[in-house]
Design a protein around this motif. Sequence first.
Motif, PDB file in Angstrom:
ATOM      1  N   GLY A  36       0.804  -1.232   0.000  1.00 39.13           N
ATOM      2  CA  GLY A  36       0.000   0.000   0.000  1.00 39.13           C
ATOM      3  C   GLY A  36       0.829   1.270   0.000  1.00 39.13           C
ATOM      4  O   GLY A  36       0.427   2.272   0.584  1.00 39.13           O
ATOM      5  N   GLY A  37       2.008   1.221  -0.638  1.00 35.37           N
ATOM      6  CA  GLY A  37       2.860   2.411  -0.709  1.00 35.37           C
ATOM      7  C   GLY A  37       3.689   2.656   0.528  1.00 35.37           C
ATOM      8  O   GLY A  37       4.333   3.701   0.665  1.00 35.37           O
ATOM      9  N   ILE A  38       3.688   1.698   1.459  1.00 34.72           N
ATOM     10  CA  ILE A  38       4.487   1.829   2.690  1.00 34.72           C
ATOM     11  C   ILE A  38       5.895   1.285   2.450  1.00 34.72           C
ATOM     12  O   ILE A  38       6.072   0.204   1.878  1.00 34.72           O
ATOM     13  N   TYR A  39       6.897   2.041   2.891  1.00 29.31           N
ATOM     14  CA  TYR A  39       8.292   1.568   2.860  1.00 29.31           C
ATOM     15  C   TYR A  39       8.864   1.697   4.270  1.00 29.31           C
ATOM     16  O   TYR A  39       8.753   2.748   4.896  1.00 29.31           O
ATOM     17  N   PHE A  40       9.424   0.604   4.738  1.00 28.69           N
ATOM     18  CA  PHE A  40       9.976   0.544   6.091  1.00 28.69           C
ATOM     19  C   PHE A  40      11.480   0.316   5.971  1.00 28.69           C
ATOM     20  O   PHE A  40      11.920  -0.639   5.330  1.00 28.69           O
ATOM     21  N   VAL A  41      12.289   1.220   6.545  1.00 30.62           N
ATOM     22  CA  VAL A  41      13.749   1.066   6.514  1.00 30.62           C
ATOM     23  C   VAL A  41      14.208   0.782   7.952  1.00 30.62           C
ATOM     24  O   VAL A  41      14.156   1.667   8.808  1.00 30.62           O
ATOM     25  N   TYR A  58      14.980   3.174  -2.762  1.00 26.30           N
ATOM     26  CA  TYR A  58      16.164   4.049  -2.637  1.00 26.30           C
ATOM     27  C   TYR A  58      15.762   5.416  -2.087  1.00 26.30           C
ATOM     28  O   TYR A  58      16.483   6.022  -1.294  1.00 26.30           O
ATOM     29  N   LYS A  59      14.592   5.910  -2.510  1.00 28.61           N
ATOM     30  CA  LYS A  59      14.097   7.189  -1.991  1.00 28.61           C
ATOM     31  C   LYS A  59      13.877   7.085  -0.477  1.00 28.61           C
ATOM     32  O   LYS A  59      14.267   7.965   0.290  1.00 28.61           O
TER      33      LYS A  59
END
Length: 523
Positions: free
Chosen positions: A353-358, A509-510
Motif C-alpha cells: 500500500g505504498g508503505i516503505y519501512f527502513v 532508494y528514496k
Amino acid sequence: MAGEGEEVYVAAIDQGTTSTRFIVYDRHAMPVASHQLEFKQHYPEAGWVEHDPMEIIETVKVCMKEAVDKAKDGKYNVVAGLKAIGITNQRETTVMWSKSTGLPLYNAIVWMDARTSPVCRRMESELSGGRTHFVETCGLRISTYFSATKLLWLMENVDAVKDAVRTGDALFGTIDTWLIWNLTGGVAGGQHVTDCSNASRTMLMNLKTLDWDKPTLDVLGISAAILPKIISNSEKIGVVADGFPLSGVPISGCLGDQHAAMLGQLCQKGEAKSTYGTGAFILLNTGEEPTQSSHGLLSTIAYKLGPTAPTNYALEGSIAIAGAAVQWLRDSLGIIQTAAEIEKLAETVPDSGGIYFVPAFNGLFAPWWRDDARGICIGITRFTNKGHIARAVLESMCFQVNDVLSSMHKDAGEAGEVKSAEGEFLLRVDGGATVNNLLMQIQADLLGSPVVRPADIETTALGAAYAAGLAAGVWTKEQVFAGLHKENTTIFRPKLDEDHRKKRADSWYKAVSRSFDLADLSL
C-alpha cells in the motif's frame, strides 16, 4: 573413516545473537536431536546491545545436555558414538575476561551495538586513509560493526578492563574464543584460540597472512598478548573438559556463523548464499584470492578446511536488521504474538500500500555504511493498516538483500558468478526466516532471479558439523562437497515484471535516503 555398522555422530554448537542451540547429526549429516534456548538481550542505552557471557555459557551447557537426552530417548547412543563437536557463533561480538578468575570484565558488546561511533569518527579523522585505512590489510572499513572498535571502547571506558590489560590478566575474544576457552578448561588451562573466519571480522587480522597485523596493532595500541592464536576452520582444537556434558569429546571445527552457512550450503567459487537471521548476510565465494570491493562490500574469509588447506575468500554484504525487525513488531509493538504470524498478517493485503519501512535501528551496514541512519516508516495514509506494515517489514529484508547483491554483481562481474544451466543467477537461502514462503517469493520477485531453499534451513550448524567431521575423519572433503545427502530444494521463481520491479527499487532508494542523518533526533 568409521566402520559402517558403528554408530557415528557429529554435533554442532550454534551460538547465535538471540539463541543458542546444540544439534546432533548422524553419519549422513542428518539431524537426529537438537535443543534451543533464547537468552536475554540487554539494551542499557539507545543503540547499545549487550549479552551476559556467563548466561551464554550456561545456555550452551543446557542445550548440550538436553539434546543428548532427546537423542537417548530416540534410541541414539550419542555419548558412545560422538566423534567431534563443531562450533559456530555470532561474529564480532566482543568479550574481555580475566585469565585468573575466568569472569567477564564487562558484558559482551554485541556486533550490532553502535556505541563506538565516536571511536570510529576519531580513527577516521586521525588516520591517513580515513574510513578505508585498514581495507588493504583486513578487507574491512572502519565501523562500529567490527571487534577492534569495541575492544578500544572497553580499554578506554571500563576500569576493570584497563587494570587487567595493564597487569597482564586480560584476555580478548569473540564468542567462539570465549566458548572454546571455557569448554576446554577455562582457568585450568583452556585453549585461547580463534579461527581465521572469526578473526577476519575483528579488523586486526591480515587477510593474506591469516595472522594478527602488527602495524594495525601498533597504530591502535592493542597488545598482541591479549589476543588468541588464529587457527583454521577444521582441526582438532582440544577436548571438552570435565564439568560440561560430553567431556572428553574433541572440538575440531570452528567458523563464524556466516562462513559456516557458506560451508553448509556447499558454496564453492562463484556461488552465493543469503542467511536470514537477526540480520541478513550475503556471501559470494571468490576463490583463493581476496577480491576488493569498490561498491560497499567487505572482503573476508569464506573458509579454510585444515591447517594446510587452501584459503577460500568471499565478498560479503552484511545487513544489521532482518529478522530483528519481526521481533520488534512482536516484542515492542505487539502487532503480532509470534514471529510466525507475520506471514499470515502480511497476506491479508495484496501489497504494502505504498508503505516503505527502513529498519535502520542502529544505522545501516552494507552497502550504505551510515551509522547516522535511523529507522523510518514512510508513505503512511489513513488507508494504511497493520497488514501493510507487516508486509513492508518483510519487503525491507528483501530490498536490503537486493542492494547487496547489486553491489556483488558489480564487484564480481559476470565472470565471477556461477550461473545455472538456464543461465540464471541462483540465490541459495537459509536461516530461520526462510520458512516464510511469502518472504521467499517477495525476495525472488524483487531480485528478478530464482531463490533456492534447502530442505534443512539450519545450514549454519550443518557447516560447523561438516568442519568438525572433516577434521575427525568422519567424512572426506569429496564426500562433503558431493552433498552427503541430496536435499529436496524448493525454488521460488520471480513473478513480477521488470518495469514494476524497477519502480519498486527506485521507491526503496528514496526511502533509504530519507533515513540518513537522523541519529541526533534522540538527543
